[in-house]
Design an enzyme around this catalytic site. Structure first.
Site, mmCIF file in Angstrom:
data_model
loop_
_atom_site.group_PDB
_atom_site.id
_atom_site.type_symbol
_atom_site.label_atom_id
_atom_site.label_comp_id
_atom_site.label_asym_id
_atom_site.label_seq_id
_atom_site.Cartn_x
_atom_site.Cartn_y
_atom_site.Cartn_z
ATOM 1 N N ASN A 39 -5.580 -5.430 -2.536
ATOM 2 C CA ASN A 39 -6.427 -5.135 -0.683
ATOM 3 C C ASN A 39 -7.698 -4.411 -1.206
ATOM 4 O OD1 ASN A 39 -4.827 -7.027 0.461
ATOM 5 N ND2 ASN A 39 -3.676 -5.432 0.904
ATOM 6 N N SER A 63 1.411 -2.835 2.785
ATOM 7 C CA SER A 63 0.540 -3.131 2.355
ATOM 8 C C SER A 63 -1.251 -1.906 2.216
ATOM 9 C CB SER A 63 -0.361 -4.215 2.606
ATOM 10 O OG SER A 63 -0.465 -4.243 4.142
ATOM 11 N N HIS A 122 4.757 -4.600 -3.753
ATOM 12 C CA HIS A 122 3.901 -5.301 -2.833
ATOM 13 C C HIS A 122 3.322 -6.812 -3.059
ATOM 14 C CE1 HIS A 122 0.044 -5.892 -1.037
ATOM 15 N NE2 HIS A 122 0.239 -6.009 0.019
ATOM 16 N N GLU A 161 2.763 -5.758 -7.046
ATOM 17 C CA GLU A 161 1.570 -4.463 -7.596
ATOM 18 C C GLU A 161 2.835 -3.347 -6.673
ATOM 19 O OE1 GLU A 161 -2.497 -4.159 -6.024
ATOM 20 O OE2 GLU A 161 -1.137 -4.567 -4.212
#
Ligand code: CAA
Length: 281
Positions: free
Chosen positions: A189, A117, A138, A150
């Protein structure tokens, strides 16, 4: 792609292995010790039992899913895999070591993916002799429930690799795939971590209580969890690592990890998994 390897059987690795096996793939999880490998299998068993209890899965399908899952401590068992997804701890040197080892045991056409991440995907890609066949995938916690994945292409990932992984995620796993560039935080994120850190600063300044911050975002924005409960669920250490990575990448003051987050990690208050974070469990 139907022969999948997963490196690491923690929360994310076990979740990834579960969704792949549930979708019909043959899955091997690699762990460093037999007891961790057994624990990974138990994590999957527990989650499948929950899915059965919630009428999301039949007992027969849960049994069949487990039948498609093996655990191992031997890299050689990954030799025939078509896609290997690494979900080891967020330590760059560890991931590089894993990718170098994987590169040596899998076939030339095998795609190697990382669930990182926060570490730039190119840093693990260059630990192999096939950087054009390395991609970021991800997943989100809890993996069996969260629909998003992702897909991250580096500067050298070839289109064939990114397309093959996107197709596996969409068509086989039935997840929503979004594509993002190889920048810290990708999409989710990059937006989520600054928001979570701002909630910590708000708490630390005495501006509002933890309960009220969480109630505000649940009731006011319809989020399923307030930010502090979500940090406890993600893990304060994981949140800190992601914040550090964003700050290292962009060096913007508002991305600097809050001091309270660092102190709580120093104190071993890692959230739900340690029994204490912003709340006690
Ligand atoms: N397998 C399949 N389905 C399951 C399941 C399992 N093991 N466990 C639960 N479910 C299903 C339930 O049946 C339920 O489905 P319906 O809505 O259709 O009834 C749904 O999942 C929700 O489950 P629960 O009712 O048990 O729990 P909840 O309503 O309290 O929701 C939650 C739990 C899904 C975790 C929710 O609180 C949530 O969405 N929280 C936010 C999670 C989040 O933001 N995750 C991202 C973290 S960031 C990250 O992961 C990235 C990173 O790099 C840091």
């Amino acid at each position: 792609m139907q022969k999948i390897g997963v490196i690491g059987g923690g929360t994310m690795g076990a979740g990834i292995a579960e969704v792949c096996a549930k979708a019909g793939s043959d899955v091997v999880i690699l762990e460093v010790k037999q007891e961790y490998a057994d624990a990974a299998r138990q994590r999957v068993e527990k989650s499948l039992a929950k899915a059965v209890a919630k009428n999301k899965l039949s007992q027969d399908d849960a049994d069949a899913t487990l039948g498609r899952l093996r655990v191992t401590t031997d890299y050689a068992d990954l030799g025939d895999r078509e896609l290997v997804i690494e979900a080891a701890p967020e330590i760059e040197s560890l991931k590089q070591e894993i990718f170098t080892q994987l590169d040596a045991v899998v076939g030339d056409d095998t795609i190697l993916a990382t669930n990182t991440s926060s570490i730039p995907v190119i840093k693990v890609a260059t630990a192999t002799k096939r950087p054009e066949r390395v991609v970021g995938v991800h997943f989100f916690n809890p993996v069996p429930v969260m629909p998003l994945v992702e897909i991250i292409s580096t500067l050298v990932t070839n289109d064939e690799t990114a397309d093959a992984v996107t197709s596996y995620v969409r068509d086989t796993l039935g997840k929503t795939a979004v594509r993002a560039g190889d920048r810290s935080g990708f999409i989710v994120n990059a937006l989520l971590i600054p928001y979570l850190c701002q909630a910590i600063r708000m708490l630390d300044s005495g501006y509002a209580s933890a309960e009220d911050i969480d109630a505000a975002m649940k009731g006011g924005c319809g989020y399923p969890m307030g930010p502090l409960t979500l940090i406890d669920t993600i893990g304060l250490d994981i949140t800190l690592a992601a914040a550090e990575s964003l700050y290292a990448e962009f060096a913007e003051p508002h991305l600097a990890p809050p001091a309270l987050l660092r102190r709580m990690v120093d104190a071993g208050q890692l959230g739900r998994k340690s029994g204490r974070g912003f709340y006690s469990y």
